[in-house]
Each structure stands twice: as C-alpha cells, then as structure tokens.
Enzyme design. Sequence first.
Site, mmCIF file in Angstrom:
data_model
loop_
_atom_site.group_PDB
_atom_site.id
_atom_site.type_symbol
_atom_site.label_atom_id
_atom_site.label_comp_id
_atom_site.label_asym_id
_atom_site.label_seq_id
_atom_site.Cartn_x
_atom_site.Cartn_y
_atom_site.Cartn_z
ATOM 1 N N ARG A 207 0.841 -1.191 0.000
ATOM 2 C CA ARG A 207 0.000 0.000 0.000
ATOM 3 C C ARG A 207 0.881 1.248 0.000
ATOM 4 O O ARG A 207 2.024 1.219 0.439
ATOM 5 C CB ARG A 207 -0.906 0.016 1.231
ATOM 6 N N LYS A 233 -2.228 -2.783 7.720
ATOM 7 C CA LYS A 233 -3.396 -2.327 8.466
ATOM 8 C C LYS A 233 -3.486 -3.081 9.786
ATOM 9 O O LYS A 233 -3.212 -4.268 9.847
ATOM 10 C CB LYS A 233 -4.670 -2.554 7.644
ATOM 11 N N HIS A 300 -2.724 3.411 -5.837
ATOM 12 C CA HIS A 300 -3.332 2.160 -5.377
ATOM 13 C C HIS A 300 -3.598 1.234 -6.566
ATOM 14 O O HIS A 300 -3.677 0.016 -6.404
ATOM 15 C CB HIS A 300 -4.638 2.449 -4.636
ATOM 16 N N ARG A 303 -1.045 -1.457 -6.884
ATOM 17 C CA ARG A 303 -1.275 -2.620 -6.017
ATOM 18 C C ARG A 303 -2.229 -3.604 -6.693
ATOM 19 O O ARG A 303 -2.009 -4.810 -6.673
ATOM 20 C CB ARG A 303 -1.840 -2.129 -4.679
ATOM 21 N N HIS A 326 -3.955 -9.212 3.036
ATOM 22 C CA HIS A 326 -5.397 -9.221 3.257
ATOM 23 C C HIS A 326 -5.739 -10.076 4.475
ATOM 24 O O HIS A 326 -5.238 -11.199 4.616
ATOM 25 C CB HIS A 326 -6.132 -9.788 2.042
ATOM 26 N N TYR A 335 -9.607 -10.778 -7.584
ATOM 27 C CA TYR A 335 -8.641 -10.851 -8.686
ATOM 28 C C TYR A 335 -8.854 -12.069 -9.582
ATOM 29 O O TYR A 335 -8.262 -12.157 -10.656
ATOM 30 C CB TYR A 335 -7.212 -10.815 -8.128
#
Length: 354
Positions: A207, A233, A300, A303, A326, A335
Amino acid sequence: MRYKVDAKESFEQSLLFWLDRFIKSKLTSLSNRHVEENAKLSSIIGSLNHGSKTMEELKELAKEARNIGLIGINLFINPLEKFYYYIVPMGLSSLKEIDEELLSEFLASQTGSLSDATKKNYRIALLGLFKFMDKQNEDEKGNSHQFRIELKNWGGLGGRKGEKLPAHMYKEELSRFFKAIDETEFKPYAQAKNRLLIKLIIFTGMRVSEALGLRVKDMVKDGEYFVFQIRGKGNKPRTAMIKCEHIEHDLHEWMEYRSSDSQLLFQSRTGKPLTQAYVSYIMDKILMSAGIRKEKNGAHMLRHTFATLLYQKNRDLILVQEALGHADLNTSRIYTHFDKERLKIAADTMDGLS
C-alpha cells in the site's frame, strides 16, 4: 470525563463538540508509528481539547494530522463533515432526535454515486461516532442516553456483485509504464526517490501508506533480493521481497541525496514524511508520460496491477492474500475476475453443439 448529550446551547455547537472529541479519540488511538512531528500532534490534540469554532476549523486540524502521518483519520473526518452539513440545516433541537432512520436517510441520499468501499467507510464513521457518544455521555443524575445505532439493515450496499472491478494495467500498458518511470523528469534531488518509491509499490503490491512508512532499518539485502518488513493495516507485520536488479541503482542514488536525520526511507527535501498527495502527483506525471489513463489513476492502482498479474501467473489465492496482507481471503478473490484463461473455458462450453 463524561458530558451531556446536548453539551452546548445549540444543536450545531453540541454536534461540533462531540465531533471534536471523537476525532481526538481517533488521533490518540490510530497508529502513530509514521508520525515524526510529535510536537505538532500534541498541538492538534490541544486545539481539539479547546474545541473547534467551525467545521472548517475541525477539518483543517484533521488535515494537519493527516499530513504528519495519521493517514487513517480521513476515513472518519470526510464522512462526518458531510453528515454535519447534511443534518445542521434540518433545525433539530437535540442530538437525541438522531436515530437509525435519519442516518439511513443520510446514507441513502448522500452516498448513492459512491463505490461500495466508500459507502462502507461512511457507515464505519457513523457507527464509530455514535458508539463513542453512547459511552461518553452522562447527565446530572448519572444516566446516559443510548443511541444504539447499528445500521445493519441499510440497503445502500450492492454486495460483491455491485462492486466495480479495480482499475489495473494490462501487460502492454505496463511496458510503457516502466519505460515512463525511468524517463519522466522530476527535480534532480527527487528523481531517484520517485523512481524508487513507485517501483517498490508496483513490484511488491504494498500500500502507499506502507511504502511511505518504511524505515531504513526495515530493509535488508539477502543475496539477489531486498527484503522489506512491512507494517500493514492494524499494525500487522508481513514481509515483501524485490529483486535487487529492479531498484539497486535508484536506491543507491537516492541514499546519496537522502538526509540521515530521519528514520524514514522516503522523505521530503526538508526531511519531512511524504504525503499521499505527493505520490498522486508522481503517478499523474508518469501516467501522462506513458499515455495511460484509467478511471482511477492513483498509486493504489499499482497494487491492483501487481495482485492481478500475481494471480494470473500462479492461480494461487493464498499467495495473493499473503503478498497483499489481506485479513480475509474473500478480499483477494476479486482478482479471479481477471483470469481470462478460466473465462475461455466458459466460452468453449457450447463448442461442437451449435
């Protein structure tokens, strides 16, 4: 310390009072590992303690906090600013008049054109505000008013079927993009830094906030690879690797320019942390040079491009999940929609029958 729900004389002043305290609570709970200007953060928190006079003043304080590294504050301040300007003209006499139905009407009327991801951010911000008020309000008798906002049945989200596929670059565009990274001109002291920053994101899928938060000590060389220790995150750690041949020249050149006073790998000419707005500027210039325009041109997209190619090459969702950090495998599943080889199997279904 707890406060009355209607802490001020007017509805508008009371709402701003609670927004001040909620934003302050977020500034003190968000990860501050990217913040180097601690004195500035203390000043912002002090201003919030005294109270903002206007919504514009509160928004400016949140902007200052974002610029010194508390990027996550935008998740809350942007939706709450819109909510403020939506509800104040209604002429309500008390914050206690706000209920689930009113908030659902706000979300339905103000977020219709937004993506599902942004709509979820609006819901998160509202839930956070009213749960904070549930815990922090109390009258003279020691009783607290409970808003009990849940927004579970809000129908504004389209679900995964309603989501747009993330913007990404195709292989033929990537060859032009890589060429543009090296050929796009920036100021001499920023040339190598900008190339290195964009290459790190496109070659690892990290990110933008993760790249901007990298410290020099988070990077080590291991044979023909550079290994990066990333904090994602929720402050969750993960590792990313990139072949030395992709960045070694730019890294060496940038380290010659870079100030040694800061722990951060990337910094401005004055030694301050870079902002996401700066990265957007770099991306716009490189994409324009490459002749590439997408619905969303931010960094982004790099990514998404990395993740799309990673899945197409390996057909391994677990690998995508681990590489991108994730928390949920379903987030990585988007994806699979770009897998043309799988779609060709579906296209061959009726062969020989028509």
